[in-house]
Structures are given as C-alpha cells and as structure tokens.
Design a protein around this motif. Structure first.
Motif: not given
Ligand SMILES: Cc1cc2nc3c(=O)[nH]c(=O)nc-3n(C[C@H](O)[C@H](O)[C@H](O)COP(=O)(O)OP(=O)(O)OC[C@H]3O[C@@H](n4cnc5c(N)ncnc54)[C@H](O)[C@@H]3O)c2cc1C
Length: 400
Positions: A22-24, A45-47, A53-55, A86-88, A280-282, A295-298, A362-364
């Motif tokens: 979501y963030a990238g 770069v992505n795996a 769609e983690r949501l 895969w980023v190593t 993003g999450d990282t 969160t995806c929201q942030s 709303y959620k959908e």
């Molecule tokens: C079941 C579930 C429901 C959720 N519901 C909500 C919600 O309703 N609202 C909300 O705001 N948030 C929700 N979240 C949280 C949200 O999904 C995450 O906060 C969001 O996905 C973070 O986005 P990101 O881009 O940081 O990471 P990600 O979406 O996880 O993306 C990271 C990407 O990096 C890739 N990657 C990772 N490591 C490597 C590597 N070494 N080499 C290459 N590629 C790599 C992954 O394949 C992925 O494509 C939910 C999470 C889950 C699990």
C-alpha cells in the motif's frame, strides 16, 4: 552518515522503492506523476507481480478469490520500472540493494517500504505450529487446511482487529468449526461502548468463543498454552498477535526500534541515513500523540509524502514535516456484518460509529479504494491527493 540531499549524478536521479504494498505503490505512483522522466528514474522491487491486498487476507484465508491486481501493468503507465524479486540485503554506504542474492541495484534515494510480518517469534512453537495470514502463501495455506478440516476447533490468537476479523470470517464461512478467539485485551477494546458491544454481540451470534485477558505463552502441535498453564485444544492455530519488520534495515545499519522498524525524522527520512525514506508498516513514525501503528490508512499517506518530499528535494527545496491523523477503524464481522468506529486524529474513539449493512458497504469501499486511487494518482500529473491531517481532509500540495 549519508548526505541529506540528493547527490548530483551524471544520469537521472535513481529512486529505488523496495516493496509494492500500500505504501510503496502510493510512493511510486505519486513520484512518477510529480517528476519528469528525464530527471528521475523510478524502480520498484517487489516479491511478486500481483498486488497483495492485505486488507482482504482474512477473506483469502477462507478461500475467497479476488481480482488480479497487476503491479507491472499499473507501473507501465507511470514509466517506473518493475523488478520482481526478493530483496536480500541493503548496503547503505555503497547505496546498493541485492535482489535474489544475484542482482545488484544502485540508488541515489531509497524508499524502504517492505511492510511487516506477524511476530511468530514472540512465543515458543508459534513459528512451527501456527498459521499466519502473511504473504501470498499464508492465507491460502490456511484456507486449504480449513476446507479439509470438516469439523474441529480453530484457535485464533490475538484479539486485535486482525484477529477479530479472521475469527469472524472463519466462523461465518465454516459454521461447522468451533472458533475461539484468545488474546490479552477485550476484542474492540479501543472502541467506544456502543461499537464494542456491537462487535461482541456479532462474535457471539457467529458462535465465536472469546477468551480475553489470556496471554498465550506457547503454541503446541494440538493447541495453545495460556499464562497459568491452562491449555486450549485446537486442530488449527492462527497467530495474529503482534508484528515485526524485516531484519534488513537493522542489518544495513539503519537506526531501528525494538520491532525492527526504521526510525524516521519528521519528514520520513531515516534518522541515521537521510537518503533513505521509510514508509508504511516498516517505519517508526512519530506524531504528537505517539508512534503510528501499522495501517493502510496511514501507510498510503506516508508513501505520498515521501514522493512529494523527494520531488521537492530534487528541486532544491526542503521536505516538509509529515502530519497525519486517524479518522476511522473499519472492522468486518463476516461477510454480512461490520462495525466502523470513527476516531479522533490520535485514534481515540469518537461517539459516532456505523454498524450492519452500512458498515459493510463502508468497509468494502475502503478495502477496494487503494487500487483505483493508485490509478488516479499515476495518471494525474502532480495531482493533489486528499489525506486526513489533524482530523480534516486536506489537499496535499507539493508546492513546486
Ligand atoms: C487481515 C488484515 C486486515 C487489515 N485491515 C486493515 C484495515 O481495514 N485498514 C487498515 O488501514 N489497515 C488494515 N490492515 C493493515 C494493513 O494491511 C497494513 O498496515 C498495510 O498493508 C501496510 O502497508 P505497507 O505497504 O507498509 O506493507 P505491505 O502492504 O505489507 O507491503 C509490503 C510489500 O513488500 C513486499 N516485500 C516484503 N519483503 C520483501 C522482500 N524482502 N523483497 C521483496 N519484496 C518484499 C511484500 O511482498 C509486499 O508487497 C490489515 C492487515 C491485515 C493482515
């Protein structure tokens, strides 16, 4: 320590984005729209090629299928290059990234967006005996196991929102299974009284047994052990409690927090390596009310902000501080029910909430919106994106 401003290079400035979640994707599409292709070369770069769609992973865990969202296809419109792999390793001094241990990519600016995974290292046995929703393989593997189970008990560990959504979805789609949700806190603990009561009633209606105030101390092949040594038998254990970031950033010498997240300054640059943006999450991103939780929201706004900041910096301007306020917590409760808690910017609950069919809609809408948003962002040059700041929706401008 690296330079805080882009170095002049002979060719275009190379921006390397690690992770197309979501963030990238927000960073990639915004960056391509805000910079000229001759000046900036964006590589993502992505795996895998398919967007995860983690949501919706709790839905994937019950065998539900979704549309293929193709990352290279979307990026083709933007001119960004896509590298599947895969980023190593990251070498923050040499400014290189290793992919699949075989390929080396160079960058001038790195956008680190590798997301997070479930923290199965938290207790003994979780890594070996529990399923997670992580990645493309985790949820389908669980779906396969549940489909073959016929009857029995599923224990979902973690009473946060991922655990709640997963338990509700499994109970809804597999009425023949006994589902127990185990965790430290009450489900919906951060919601207001009405939303929390609605959530609990929905879990009861779906037949989900809730054990809260019950930290799990170990996972066994056939159940979980609770603090106090009581065991709960299970045919399947799903672990959703806690998240951690990939160890790559720490290995590269970037300053990280206790969960491996890259510590950023107010503009989302690594505090130790300012030519690395973490989003993003990282990323461990501090706001006035605390560090953002994943969160995806942030996450999407952090991607947009990093792109805006890179574009500004390339024009010789300073990046601006990132400001974000939460606005909602949407939670699905099976396919036909949901609850949405509206929040203050610091994520504390407001009085308002939605329930039932309106909340489902709303959620959908929220879950489906990221991809159309990327499409829009990738096509509109320097488009203003609207993000909540301090509780109000504000147009993000890059102020050329
Ligand atoms: C079941 C579930 C429901 C959720 N519901 C909500 C919600 O309703 N609202 C909300 O705001 N948030 C929700 N979240 C949280 C949200 O999904 C995450 O906060 C969001 O996905 C973070 O986005 P990101 O881009 O940081 O990471 P990600 O979406 O996880 O993306 C990271 C990407 O990096 C890739 N990657 C990772 N490591 C490597 C590597 N070494 N080499 C290459 N590629 C790599 C992954 O394949 C992925 O494509 C939910 C999470 C889950 C699990």
């Amino acid at each position: 320590m690296s330079a805080s401003h882009p170095q002049a290079t002979a060719g275009p400035h190379r921006v390397l984005i690690l992770g197309a979640g979501y963030a990238g994707m927000a960073a990639a599409t915004q960056l391509a729209a805000r910079t000229r292709r001759a000046d900036v070369q964006v590589t993502v770069v992505n795996a895998r090629e398919r967007f995860t769609e983690r949501l919706r992973l709790h839905m994937a865990a019950t065998g539900q299928q979704f549309a293929e969202l193709d990352i290279p296809e979307l990026l083709a419109v933007t001119g960004a290059q896509f590298v599947r792999g895969w980023v190593t390793a990251v070498d923050a001094q040499a400014k290189t990234v290793r992919v699949d241990d075989s390929r080396e990519l160079r960058y001038d600016t790195l956008v680190y967006a590798l997301g997070s995974v479930t923290d199965t290292a938290a207790v003994p046995g979780a890594e070996d005996h529990a399923y997670t929703l992580d990645g493309p393989s985790g949820a389908p593997a669980l779906a396969d196991r549940l489909a073959r189970l016929g009857g029995g008990t599923v224990v979902v560990v973690g009473s946060g929102l991922t655990g709640v959504e997963a338990a509700a979805e499994i109970a809804d789609r597999h009425p023949g299974l006994d589902v127990t949700l185990v965790g430290r806190q009450d489900p919906g603990a951060a919601m207001n009284t009405k939303a929390r009561a609605y959530l609990r009633a929905a879990l009861t209606r779906l037949g989900v047994r809730v054990l809260s105030g019950a930290p799990v101390t170990a996972v066994l092949p056939d159940g979980v052990v609770l603090a106090g040594a009581e065991t709960v038998a299970a045919d399947v254990v799903l672990w959703t409690a806690g998240t951690r970031a990939a160890p790559l950033a720490a290995a590269a010498g970037l300053t990280v927090d206790e969960r491996g997240r890259v510590v950023t300054d107010t503009t989302l640059r690594s505090v130790s390596h300012p030519d690395v943006y973490a989003i993003g999450d990282t990323a461990a991103i501090r706001q006035g009310y605390g560090v953002l939780h994943g969160t995806c929201q942030s996450g999407m706004p952090t991607g947009v902000h990093a792109a805006v900041s890179i574009a500004r910096t390339l024009r010789g301007r300073r990046p601006k501080p990132f400001r974000f306020g939460y606005y909602h917590t949407p939670v699905s409760l099976g396919r036909n029910d949901a609850v949405v808690q509206f929040t203050r910017p610091d994520d504390s609950p407001r009085r308002g909430c939605l329930t039932g069919r309106t909340a489902v809609w709303y959620k959908e809408t929220v879950s489906a919106s990221p991809w159309p948003t990327y499409r829009r962002m990738s096509r509109l040059p320097a488009s203003g994106a609207f993000w909540p700041r301090g509780g109000r929706f504000t147009r993000v401008r890059d102020a050329r």
